[in-house]
Design an enzyme around this catalytic site. Structure first.
Site, PDB file in Angstrom:
ATOM      1  N   SER A 141      58.390 -75.652  12.381  1.00  0.00           N
ATOM      2  CA  SER A 141      57.159 -74.872  12.532  1.00  0.00           C
ATOM      3  C   SER A 141      55.968 -75.792  12.328  1.00  0.00           C
ATOM      4  O   SER A 141      56.065 -76.807  11.617  1.00  0.00           O
ATOM      5  CB  SER A 141      57.113 -73.738  11.505  1.00  0.00           C
ATOM      6  N   TYR A 156      58.452 -71.178   2.772  1.00  0.00           N
ATOM      7  CA  TYR A 156      58.633 -71.294   4.217  1.00  0.00           C
ATOM      8  C   TYR A 156      58.107 -72.651   4.697  1.00  0.00           C
ATOM      9  O   TYR A 156      58.775 -73.363   5.458  1.00  0.00           O
ATOM     10  CB  TYR A 156      57.907 -70.156   4.927  1.00  0.00           C
ATOM     11  N   LYS A 160      60.342 -75.787   6.368  1.00  0.00           N
ATOM     12  CA  LYS A 160      60.105 -76.315   7.710  1.00  0.00           C
ATOM     13  C   LYS A 160      59.741 -77.795   7.676  1.00  0.00           C
ATOM     14  O   LYS A 160      60.106 -78.554   8.592  1.00  0.00           O
ATOM     15  CB  LYS A 160      59.014 -75.492   8.401  1.00  0.00           C
TER      16      LYS A 160
END
Length: 251
Positions: A141, A156, A160
């Site tokens: 991401s 998160y 990533k």
């Protein structure tokens, strides 16, 4: 780009980027292995793949469960006797705040699915990818590169960034075996992770404003990039991170 009779595993293929990727591989003749937890959604993707290509193999599995991870690889080899492409796409996010007492519970769930699972599945897949001189695409991401405005998505972002670093390290390790490893880092995309939020409309508008192009990507745009990296057209590309963020990083 033809993937005729190539065997492709796509984790998290019950919706979003994974579903679009599976369908596009099916269109190009691939033997696709659908991996996800939601049987109803997997059945829907299976039907869409069948309309445009060969019937996929469906493996209902939780990628963060080691037994299930082994089942994914074992069933693929039992059914197709080889593996050419691994797309580690499965991912999750949830509201988590490092100031709250339950932070580590969310952190562990996110890290297990987003980082530990692709590392372990890659480890299991390597012997078969060596035989086929196949390749791996890991979906990261843009927040693995820059975290501005995502202070409540700490885990998160960490996961990533971790998958990106893992991919580069493994790309170097596996290059002598003819295996390529690359990363796709999307910006905002219309996917289930965002659609499940109660604030999705507000979030999508905020995401549009954060991009130079003032738009949110469709899953197929990311799928097209994944297929390119998996194809012979990208045979000289490994250890690279391809960003499809509608211009977030240039703002």
């Amino acid at each position: 780009m033809s993937f005729e009779n190539k065997v492709v595993i796509v984790t998290g293929s019950s919706s979003g980027i994974g579903a679009s990727t599976a369908i596009e591989f099916a269109k190009e003749g691939a033997q696709v292995v659908l991996v996800g937890r939601n049987e109803a959604k997997l059945k829907n993707v299976l039907e869409q793949c069948e309309k445009v290509g060969k019937k996929p193999l469906v493996v209902k599995a939780d990628v963060s469960n080691d037994d299930d991870a082994r089942i994914i690889i074992n069933k693929t080899i039992e059914h197709f006797e080889k593996l050419d492409v691994l797309v580690n796409n499965a991912g999750t996010d949830e509201e988590h705040d490092i100031l709250k007492d339950d932070f580590m519970e969310s952190h562990d769930r996110i890290m297990n699915i987003n980082l530990r699972a692709p590392v372990y599945i890659t480890h299991l897949a390597i012997p078969y990818l060596i035989k086929s001189k196949g390749n791996i695409i890991n979906v990261a991401s843009v927040v693995g590169i820059v975290t501005g405005g995502f202070e409540d998505s700490t885990s998160y972002c960490i996961s990533k960034a971790g998958i990106s670093h893992f991919s580069r390290s493994v790309a170097l390790k596996l290059a002598p075996y003819g295996i390529r490893v690359n990363i796709v880092s999307p910006g905002p995309v219309y996917t289930d992770i965002l659609n499940h939020s109660s604030q999705k409309d507000v979030m999508y508008e905020q995401f549009k404003l954060a991009t130079a192009l003032k738009r949110v990507s469709e899953p197929k745009e990311i799928a097209d990039l994944i297929l390119f990296l998996a194809s012979d057209k990208a045979k000289g590309i490994t250890g690279s991170n391809f960003v499809a963020d509608n211009g977030i990083l240039v703002k």
